[in-house]
Design an enzyme around this catalytic site. Structure first.
Site, PDB file in Angstrom:
ATOM      1  N   VAL A 111     -36.474  49.972  14.901  1.00  0.00           N
ATOM      2  CA  VAL A 111     -36.186  49.937  13.473  1.00  0.00           C
ATOM      3  C   VAL A 111     -37.224  49.064  12.779  1.00  0.00           C
ATOM      4  CG1 VAL A 111     -34.464  49.427  11.709  1.00  0.00           C
ATOM      5  CG2 VAL A 111     -33.731  50.230  13.957  1.00  0.00           C
ATOM      6  N   PHE A 126     -31.555  51.353  22.284  1.00  0.00           N
ATOM      7  CA  PHE A 126     -31.810  52.104  23.504  1.00  0.00           C
ATOM      8  C   PHE A 126     -32.800  53.239  23.256  1.00  0.00           C
ATOM      9  CE2 PHE A 126     -27.843  50.064  24.694  1.00  0.00           C
ATOM     10  CZ  PHE A 126     -28.057  49.771  26.028  1.00  0.00           C
ATOM     11  N   PHE A 127     -32.682  53.910  22.115  1.00  0.00           N
ATOM     12  CA  PHE A 127     -33.469  55.115  21.871  1.00  0.00           C
ATOM     13  C   PHE A 127     -34.442  54.984  20.708  1.00  0.00           C
ATOM     14  CE2 PHE A 127     -29.169  56.954  23.163  1.00  0.00           C
ATOM     15  CZ  PHE A 127     -29.468  56.858  24.507  1.00  0.00           C
ATOM     16  N   ASP A 167     -19.920  56.306  18.961  1.00  0.00           N
ATOM     17  CA  ASP A 167     -20.738  55.164  19.386  1.00  0.00           C
ATOM     18  C   ASP A 167     -20.544  54.006  18.411  1.00  0.00           C
ATOM     19  OD1 ASP A 167     -22.492  53.753  20.998  1.00  0.00           O
ATOM     20  OD2 ASP A 167     -24.268  54.431  19.917  1.00  0.00           O
ATOM     21  N   SER A 174     -34.592  46.826  17.641  1.00  0.00           N
ATOM     22  CA  SER A 174     -34.781  47.938  18.572  1.00  0.00           C
ATOM     23  C   SER A 174     -33.469  48.216  19.278  1.00  0.00           C
ATOM     24  CB  SER A 174     -35.880  47.627  19.593  1.00  0.00           C
ATOM     25  OG  SER A 174     -35.544  46.488  20.356  1.00  0.00           O
ATOM     26  N   LYS A 213     -36.197  54.348  11.128  1.00  0.00           N
ATOM     27  CA  LYS A 213     -35.682  54.410  12.491  1.00  0.00           C
ATOM     28  C   LYS A 213     -36.553  55.373  13.280  1.00  0.00           C
ATOM     29  CE  LYS A 213     -31.487  55.411  15.148  1.00  0.00           C
ATOM     30  NZ  LYS A 213     -30.070  55.847  15.076  1.00  0.00           N
TER      31      LYS A 213
END
Length: 571
Positions: free
Chosen positions: A72, A68-69, A176, A66, A87
């Site tokens: 998986v 932040f958003f 990112d 897992s 995802k």
């Protein structure tokens, strides 16, 4: 409920079952209004991604991680048995980024970029299906007790650089890039790295065109200083993030400033970090320092990074082969002198090698190659104009600049923003991979593309960076034999040729398309992540001499076992 309704989502088209439905043909009354309609490019881009649309109940799911958003899952298709990764977006305000990620991944094709497999709709939200990577992410690998020789570490760094070089050549940068978003694949050839998570990817800004300043996004520990200061930034921010990843690879520590030494201005504390590198190859450490430079203009491009790592990897492999040749007679003699040596029983293999509370193992011992030959001293220079070494007699405690700013919340958050129209336009302009790149599974129904009945006016060329990637499309191997060459034709990357010493290819013009898209209101959300403590690595004795302002950069000398500071200046 009708399947077309069940597989639709507000704002997105339902799955097209027949070509006649898309083209407005078929002779049915329901298609009368579609005759002669000119579909916008955004709709056609979604149709391409939705050609592999599935339902969640078509799979068996196993949660494997897992963020932040998203969460998986490892999923297996009930009919075909194919294993993939799902995802699932968990934040409603992040839907636009998820859609952009799906559209972007559908147009990227490279062995070091996570492969897009399809989309899944569940409870009115769109979720991405990708290839399943079997060995977790880079952060987990570095945190394990597995011994990773320098050839493996440099190979992983090379894979990441090649993937980012391909992305930058396409005119997009990641924004990112972290060790969590670099996935590790293990096969008969060893380890390889794959870059994932393109939800915050953005079009590379063109300073000469007066591009609008980009928002502050990303994971703070890996964000470049100029991004954290809310200054204009470009693709060189990815290079700084990559430099932090190299620090993690070299010292096998977390990016958290409690472990990785940082300066008050969010830079790397080179002087403190050199105590943690063990027998790291000096040229690999030099490359790391160059990537972490506070000045974006002094950071190398991923093209240069890839070439440097290729040379380092080749040299390390030659040294490894030479060491193996020297060890063979010694090992043969030991077996002749001690024929009665008995291997431990198989029961010993079942003893767990980690304690109930595992602690990070930092490999700082000398390499076996140092036993047979003394390496000539090499120098590692710090060319950062914003860095000043601290006096060894008056060392201050470790600095955590992320704790000093309240908005960073200790660095355990993630900033995100809605995708701009520029990146959406670029996503639609990118050529989709050829049909041979991603073969459809047995359960996937191929969707024939509609017949083009419209033409757009010629648009301006895509803003691709001219420093193309000559080594893109290659994949090195850790086997003893020569590495296989994977040409760009195999991966349908038309713009990037295989590795040659020839001139760089020019950017190709693309057709302008309609880039309109509805955007939702964005919210700021964060999910703090827990960090597991790890012991600080053993450091070597060093003498550090402070350099006055305006003097030449500090030079660190290495001779195979740790690093020592030279008392004289370069030159």
């Amino acid at each position: 409920m009708d399947r077309s309704k069940r597989n639709s989502i507000a704002g997105f088209p339902p799955r097209v079952e027949r070509l006649e439905e898309f083209e407005g043909g078929g002779g049915g009354e329901g298609n009368v209004s579609q005759v002669g309609r000119v579909w916008p490019s955004s709709y056609r881009a979604l149709i391409s991604a939705f050609s592999r649309l599935t339902r969640l109940d078509d799979f068996t799911c196993e949660k494997i991680g897992s963020g932040f958003f998203s969460e998986v899952f490892k999923v297996r298709h009930r009919a075909s048995g194919q294993v993939m990764a799902l995802k699932m977006n968990t934040l409603s305000s992040n839907r636009a980024n998820m859609l952009k990620e799906v559209q972007l991944m559908n147009r990227l094709s490279h062995p070091n970029i996570l492969r897009f497999m399809g989309v899944c709709v569940h409870q009115g939200q769109l979720h991405a299906l990708t290839e399943y990577i079997n060995s977790g992410n880079l952060e987990q690998l570095l945190d394990s007790n597995l011994h990773l020789p320098w050839t493996v570490r440099v190979k992983l760094a090379y894979d990441i650089a090649v993937g980012l070089s391909y992305l930058h050549f396409k005119g997009i940068f990641h924004r990112d890039l972290t060790s969590k978003n670099c996935l590790i694949k293990r096969d008969e050839n060893g380890y390889s790295a794959v870059v994932a998570d393109f939800g915050l990817a953005e079009k590379i800004p063109d300073v000469s065109m007066g591009s609008e300043k980009l928002a502050v996004v990303g994971s703070p520990f890996w964000m470049a200083p100029e991004v954290l200061r809310d200054e204009p930034y470009n693709e060189k921010a990815d290079v700084f993030s990559y430099g932090i990843i190299l620090c993690e690879i070299i010292a096998r520590i977390q990016a958290d400033p409690d472990y990785l030494p940082r300066t008050e201005n969010f830079g790397l504390d080179y002087d403190a970090f050199q105590h943690m590198v063990g027998d790291c190859p000096p040229d690999f450490l030099q490359l790391t320092f160059n990537c972490c430079n506070m000045d974006p203009k002094l950071r190398p491009s991923f093209v240069e990074i890839g070439k440097t790592l290729e040379e380092i990897l080749s040299r390390l492999q030659e040294e490894e082969q030479e060491r193996d040749r020297k060890l063979q007679p010694t090992a043969r003699g030991l077996l002749e002198k001690a024929p009665g040596v008995k291997r431990l029983s198989s029961l010993d293999d079942k003893i767990p090698h980690k304690s109930p509370c595992p602690r990070r193992t930092i490999w700082l011992s000398r390499s076996q190659s140092d036993i047979f030959s003394r390496k000539p001293p090499r120098t590692v220079s710090v060319l950062d104009p914003y860095y000043r070494p601290r006096d060894g007699a008056a060392r201050t405690p470790k600095v955590n600049p992320f704790s000093a700013r309240q908005d960073l919340m200790g660095g355990k958050i993630k900033f995100f923003d809605l995708p701009s129209k520029s990146v959406i336009s670029l996503v639609f302009d990118l050529d989709a991979p050829g049909p041979g790149t991603m073969p459809l599974a047995d359960w996937q129904e191929p969707l024939a593309p509609p017949i083009r009945r419209w033409r757009s006016l010629p648009g301006s060329p895509e803003f691709l960076h001219q420093e193309a990637c000559p080594f893109v499309g290659r994949e090195e191997s850790l086997s003893d034999g020569p590495p296989p060459r994977l040409s760009s034709l195999k991966y349908r990357v038309k713009e990037i040729p295989p590795f040659r010493a020839s001139a760089l290819p020019a950017a190709q013009a693309h057709e302008a398309m309609d880039c309109s898209i509805l955007q939702e209101e964005n919210g700021f959300g964060s999910r703090p992540q827990g960090t597991s403590p790890c012991p600080a690595g053993a450091s070597e004795e060093m003498e550090v001499e402070e350099r006055p302002a305006g003097s030449t950069p500090a030079t660190f000398s290495t001779s195979g076992i740790g690093l020592q500071t030279q008392g004289k200046q370069d030159g």
